[in-house]
Motif scaffolding. Structure first.
Motif, PDB file in Angstrom:
ATOM      1  N   GLY A 276       0.807  -1.211   0.000  1.00 34.16           N
ATOM      2  CA  GLY A 276       0.000   0.000   0.000  1.00 34.16           C
ATOM      3  C   GLY A 276       0.841   1.262   0.000  1.00 34.16           C
ATOM      4  O   GLY A 276       0.558   2.214  -0.740  1.00 34.16           O
ATOM      5  N   VAL A 277       1.878   1.288   0.828  1.00 32.37           N
ATOM      6  CA  VAL A 277       2.759   2.454   0.877  1.00 32.37           C
ATOM      7  C   VAL A 277       3.492   2.629  -0.450  1.00 32.37           C
ATOM      8  O   VAL A 277       3.629   3.752  -0.962  1.00 32.37           O
ATOM      9  CB  VAL A 277       3.756   2.319   2.041  1.00 32.37           C
ATOM     10  CG1 VAL A 277       4.828   3.408   1.967  1.00 32.37           C
ATOM     11  CG2 VAL A 277       3.025   2.395   3.368  1.00 32.37           C
ATOM     12  N   LEU A 278       3.963   1.546  -1.035  1.00 34.25           N
ATOM     13  CA  LEU A 278       4.665   1.643  -2.319  1.00 34.25           C
ATOM     14  C   LEU A 278       3.754   2.138  -3.434  1.00 34.25           C
ATOM     15  O   LEU A 278       4.163   2.922  -4.282  1.00 34.25           O
ATOM     16  CB  LEU A 278       5.246   0.280  -2.687  1.00 34.25           C
ATOM     17  CG  LEU A 278       6.485  -0.150  -1.902  1.00 34.25           C
ATOM     18  CD1 LEU A 278       6.845  -1.587  -2.239  1.00 34.25           C
ATOM     19  CD2 LEU A 278       7.661   0.772  -2.204  1.00 34.25           C
ATOM     20  N   ALA A 279       2.512   1.687  -3.418  1.00 29.31           N
ATOM     21  CA  ALA A 279       1.572   2.143  -4.439  1.00 29.31           C
ATOM     22  C   ALA A 279       1.370   3.650  -4.348  1.00 29.31           C
ATOM     23  O   ALA A 279       1.336   4.353  -5.374  1.00 29.31           O
ATOM     24  CB  ALA A 279       0.240   1.410  -4.286  1.00 29.31           C
ATOM     25  N   GLY A 280       1.255   4.167  -3.128  1.00 31.69           N
ATOM     26  CA  GLY A 280       1.082   5.603  -2.962  1.00 31.69           C
ATOM     27  C   GLY A 280       2.339   6.395  -3.270  1.00 31.69           C
ATOM     28  O   GLY A 280       2.264   7.554  -3.697  1.00 31.69           O
ATOM     29  N   ALA A 281       3.507   5.773  -3.050  1.00 36.76           N
ATOM     30  CA  ALA A 281       4.775   6.479  -3.241  1.00 36.76           C
ATOM     31  C   ALA A 281       5.344   6.307  -4.641  1.00 36.76           C
ATOM     32  O   ALA A 281       6.420   6.847  -4.921  1.00 36.76           O
ATOM     33  CB  ALA A 281       5.792   5.985  -2.217  1.00 36.76           C
ATOM     34  N   MET A 282       4.657   5.587  -5.513  1.00 32.40           N
ATOM     35  CA  MET A 282       5.199   5.304  -6.842  1.00 32.40           C
ATOM     36  C   MET A 282       5.599   6.559  -7.619  1.00 32.40           C
ATOM     37  O   MET A 282       6.729   6.635  -8.135  1.00 32.40           O
ATOM     38  CB  MET A 282       4.210   4.469  -7.651  1.00 32.40           C
ATOM     39  CG  MET A 282       4.716   4.112  -9.032  1.00 32.40           C
ATOM     40  SD  MET A 282       3.541   3.043  -9.938  1.00 32.40           S
ATOM     41  CE  MET A 282       4.433   2.850 -11.479  1.00 32.40           C
ATOM     42  N   PRO A 283       4.745   7.580  -7.746  1.00 26.87           N
ATOM     43  CA  PRO A 283       5.170   8.780  -8.494  1.00 26.87           C
ATOM     44  C   PRO A 283       6.414   9.438  -7.893  1.00 26.87           C
ATOM     45  O   PRO A 283       7.316   9.867  -8.621  1.00 26.87           O
ATOM     46  CB  PRO A 283       3.946   9.706  -8.405  1.00 26.87           C
ATOM     47  CG  PRO A 283       2.803   8.795  -8.147  1.00 26.87           C
ATOM     48  CD  PRO A 283       3.346   7.700  -7.284  1.00 26.87           C
ATOM     49  N   TYR A 284       6.464   9.513  -6.559  1.00 26.31           N
ATOM     50  CA  TYR A 284       7.609  10.129  -5.884  1.00 26.31           C
ATOM     51  C   TYR A 284       8.884   9.341  -6.155  1.00 26.31           C
ATOM     52  O   TYR A 284       9.944   9.919  -6.437  1.00 26.31           O
ATOM     53  CB  TYR A 284       7.325  10.203  -4.395  1.00 26.31           C
ATOM     54  CG  TYR A 284       8.426  10.830  -3.577  1.00 26.31           C
ATOM     55  CD1 TYR A 284       8.557  12.206  -3.480  1.00 26.31           C
ATOM     56  CD2 TYR A 284       9.341  10.026  -2.884  1.00 26.31           C
ATOM     57  CE1 TYR A 284       9.569  12.777  -2.722  1.00 26.31           C
ATOM     58  CE2 TYR A 284      10.352  10.588  -2.129  1.00 26.31           C
ATOM     59  CZ  TYR A 284      10.459  11.972  -2.049  1.00 26.31           C
ATOM     60  OH  TYR A 284      11.467  12.525  -1.296  1.00 26.31           O
ATOM     61  N   LEU A 285       8.798   8.015  -6.080  1.00 20.59           N
ATOM     62  CA  LEU A 285       9.983   7.186  -6.301  1.00 20.59           C
ATOM     63  C   LEU A 285      10.465   7.263  -7.744  1.00 20.59           C
ATOM     64  O   LEU A 285      11.672   7.302  -7.999  1.00 20.59           O
ATOM     65  CB  LEU A 285       9.676   5.736  -5.917  1.00 20.59           C
ATOM     66  CG  LEU A 285       9.492   5.452  -4.424  1.00 20.59           C
ATOM     67  CD1 LEU A 285       9.086   4.007  -4.193  1.00 20.59           C
ATOM     68  CD2 LEU A 285      10.767   5.767  -3.643  1.00 20.59           C
ATOM     69  N   LEU A 286       9.543   7.275  -8.672  1.00 20.46           N
ATOM     70  CA  LEU A 286       9.935   7.364 -10.077  1.00 20.46           C
ATOM     71  C   LEU A 286      10.660   8.673 -10.365  1.00 20.46           C
ATOM     72  O   LEU A 286      11.616   8.708 -11.157  1.00 20.46           O
ATOM     73  CB  LEU A 286       8.709   7.231 -10.977  1.00 20.46           C
ATOM     74  CG  LEU A 286       8.041   5.857 -11.003  1.00 20.46           C
ATOM     75  CD1 LEU A 286       6.812   5.873 -11.902  1.00 20.46           C
ATOM     76  CD2 LEU A 286       9.016   4.779 -11.469  1.00 20.46           C
ATOM     77  N   GLU A 287      10.237   9.756  -9.723  1.00 22.23           N
ATOM     78  CA  GLU A 287      10.884  11.050  -9.923  1.00 22.23           C
ATOM     79  C   GLU A 287      12.276  11.096  -9.302  1.00 22.23           C
ATOM     80  O   GLU A 287      13.119  11.890  -9.734  1.00 22.23           O
ATOM     81  CB  GLU A 287      10.032  12.165  -9.328  1.00 22.23           C
ATOM     82  CG  GLU A 287       8.730  12.414 -10.073  1.00 22.23           C
ATOM     83  CD  GLU A 287       7.898  13.505  -9.420  1.00 22.23           C
ATOM     84  OE1 GLU A 287       8.368  14.047  -8.383  1.00 22.23           O
ATOM     85  OE2 GLU A 287       6.804  13.801  -9.914  1.00 22.23           O
ATOM     86  N   HIS A 288      12.510  10.281  -8.287  1.00 24.16           N
ATOM     87  CA  HIS A 288      13.786  10.307  -7.581  1.00 24.16           C
ATOM     88  C   HIS A 288      14.675   9.107  -7.923  1.00 24.16           C
ATOM     89  O   HIS A 288      15.580   8.753  -7.164  1.00 24.16           O
ATOM     90  CB  HIS A 288      13.543  10.355  -6.066  1.00 24.16           C
ATOM     91  CG  HIS A 288      12.996  11.660  -5.591  1.00 24.16           C
ATOM     92  ND1 HIS A 288      11.668  12.022  -5.769  1.00 24.16           N
ATOM     93  CD2 HIS A 288      13.581  12.720  -4.942  1.00 24.16           C
ATOM     94  CE1 HIS A 288      11.461  13.212  -5.258  1.00 24.16           C
ATOM     95  NE2 HIS A 288      12.598  13.662  -4.757  1.00 24.16           N
ATOM     96  N   SER A 289      14.420   8.492  -9.062  1.00 24.50           N
ATOM     97  CA  SER A 289      15.258   7.370  -9.493  1.00 24.50           C
ATOM     98  C   SER A 289      16.642   7.858  -9.903  1.00 24.50           C
ATOM     99  O   SER A 289      16.832   9.034 -10.251  1.00 24.50           O
ATOM    100  CB  SER A 289      14.605   6.638 -10.667  1.00 24.50           C
ATOM    101  OG  SER A 289      13.365   6.086 -10.306  1.00 24.50           O
ATOM    102  N   ALA A 290      17.589   6.960  -9.859  1.00 28.06           N
ATOM    103  CA  ALA A 290      18.943   7.274 -10.317  1.00 28.06           C
ATOM    104  C   ALA A 290      18.935   7.532 -11.818  1.00 28.06           C
ATOM    105  O   ALA A 290      17.993   7.145 -12.520  1.00 28.06           O
ATOM    106  CB  ALA A 290      19.878   6.117  -9.967  1.00 28.06           C
ATOM    107  N   PRO A 291      19.984   8.179 -12.351  1.00 27.04           N
ATOM    108  CA  PRO A 291      20.053   8.411 -13.803  1.00 27.04           C
ATOM    109  C   PRO A 291      19.983   7.104 -14.584  1.00 27.04           C
ATOM    110  O   PRO A 291      20.320   6.034 -14.079  1.00 27.04           O
ATOM    111  CB  PRO A 291      21.404   9.099 -13.971  1.00 27.04           C
ATOM    112  CG  PRO A 291      21.695   9.713 -12.650  1.00 27.04           C
ATOM    113  CD  PRO A 291      21.097   8.792 -11.627  1.00 27.04           C
ATOM    114  N   ALA A 292      19.535   7.216 -15.825  1.00 32.84           N
ATOM    115  CA  ALA A 292      19.352   6.031 -16.659  1.00 32.84           C
ATOM    116  C   ALA A 292      20.642   5.227 -16.804  1.00 32.84           C
ATOM    117  O   ALA A 292      20.616   3.992 -16.818  1.00 32.84           O
ATOM    118  CB  ALA A 292      18.830   6.446 -18.034  1.00 32.84           C
ATOM    119  N   ALA A 293      21.773   5.917 -16.913  1.00 29.91           N
ATOM    120  CA  ALA A 293      23.047   5.203 -17.058  1.00 29.91           C
ATOM    121  C   ALA A 293      23.334   4.334 -15.836  1.00 29.91           C
ATOM    122  O   ALA A 293      23.800   3.190 -15.958  1.00 29.91           O
ATOM    123  CB  ALA A 293      24.182   6.204 -17.272  1.00 29.91           C
ATOM    124  N   THR A 294      23.048   4.869 -14.656  1.00 30.63           N
ATOM    125  CA  THR A 294      23.253   4.091 -13.423  1.00 30.63           C
ATOM    126  C   THR A 294      22.340   2.880 -13.386  1.00 30.63           C
ATOM    127  O   THR A 294      22.756   1.776 -13.012  1.00 30.63           O
ATOM    128  CB  THR A 294      23.002   4.981 -12.202  1.00 30.63           C
ATOM    129  OG1 THR A 294      23.886   6.102 -12.238  1.00 30.63           O
ATOM    130  CG2 THR A 294      23.219   4.199 -10.918  1.00 30.63           C
TER     131      THR A 294
END
Length: 254
Positions: A197-215
């Motif tokens: 449940g927490v991950l579902a709600g935090a999905m947009p936030y986590l996607l925005e704070h992902s590491a760079p594509a190269a990493t």
């Protein structure tokens, strides 16, 4: 790639709750169902083959969190510092209890370490609930909040239910009940619901704070090929130690 790694992180965290949840649940129930020393021995022996394999999931969760979401490392460690320290101490106490409880004969020695197993399991279970609440608020609120404490109670109760279902599956009738593999699977899903449940709600936030594509590409090359080995080892453990397969044999490292 960000979505793929989010799914990987979600599976690892939910898998940890579903698997390590019954380990902690059995520890929570040790003073309740283990009325005698022999009863506690049987409970520990029932869960023993799964402990180390399940803890691998926590290592994978931590590695994925700090590798895929490096910007969150400071927020997690700073915002949850007291909770993280308490959970680490609880983890050490729980595992120390499992390792040391049979190193010396004597009821007092075993009773002390059995209490450490129960106390450590409680600290980890309750701490996970508080950590999930803090994560759900973006680490803007203190985990020591009425809702955080309530979620800690909920997670603890879910883990205890999962642990009871595991014992009823692993050793049918030994602790007053018998449950099927489907019941254990269902209790595992229920135990993982708070994390999911927490991950579902935090999905947009986590996607925005992902590491760079190269990493993320480098992590994919390094990590994803190992995933089948981890899954295969887990399946081997469950197949080897299914009900009826030496449910009460005490392993040497206990």
């Amino acid at each position: 790639m960000e979505v793929i790694w989010f799914v990987v992180f979600a599976v690892l965290l939910a898998g940890y709750f579903a698997l390590e949840g019954f380990d902690l649940g059995v520890g929570l129930l040790l003073p309740v169902l283990g009325r005698t020393g022999a009863g506690r021995d049987r409970m520990v022996a029932a869960v023993a083959p799964y402990v180390l394999a399940n803890e691998v999931w926590l290592v994978a969760v931590a590695g994925t969190l700090f590798g895929v979401y490096p910007l969150l490392e400071g927020e997690v460690l700073f915002g949850l510092y007291p909770v993280v320290v308490a959970m680490l101490l609880s983890w050490v106490l729980r595992d120390a209890g499992l390792w040391f409880r049979r190193r010396i004969d004597g009821s007092r020695w075993r009773g002390f370490w059995d209490a450490m197993i129960a106390f450590g399991s409680l600290g980890l279970s309750f701490g996970w609930g508080m950590a999930l609440y803090a994560a759900a608020t973006g680490f803007a609120s203190s985990p020591v909040h009425p809702l955080g404490l309530m979620l800690g109670v909920v997670v603890t109760l879910l883990f205890a239910l999962h642990g009871w279902t595991f014992l009823a599956w692993r050793a049918p009738g030994e602790f007053g009940a018998a449950r099927s593999g489907r019941a254990l699977l269902l209790s595992g899903v229920v135990a993982a619901l708070p994390a999911a449940g927490v991950l579902a709600g935090a999905m947009p936030y986590l996607l925005e704070h992902s590491a760079p594509a190269a990493t993320l590409n480098v992590l994919s090359v390094m990590v994803l090929p190992v995933a089948p080995i981890m899954v295969g080892a887990q399946l081997w453990v469950w197949r080897t130690f299914r009900p009826g397969k030496d449910a009460f044999r005490l392993p040497s490292f206990f």
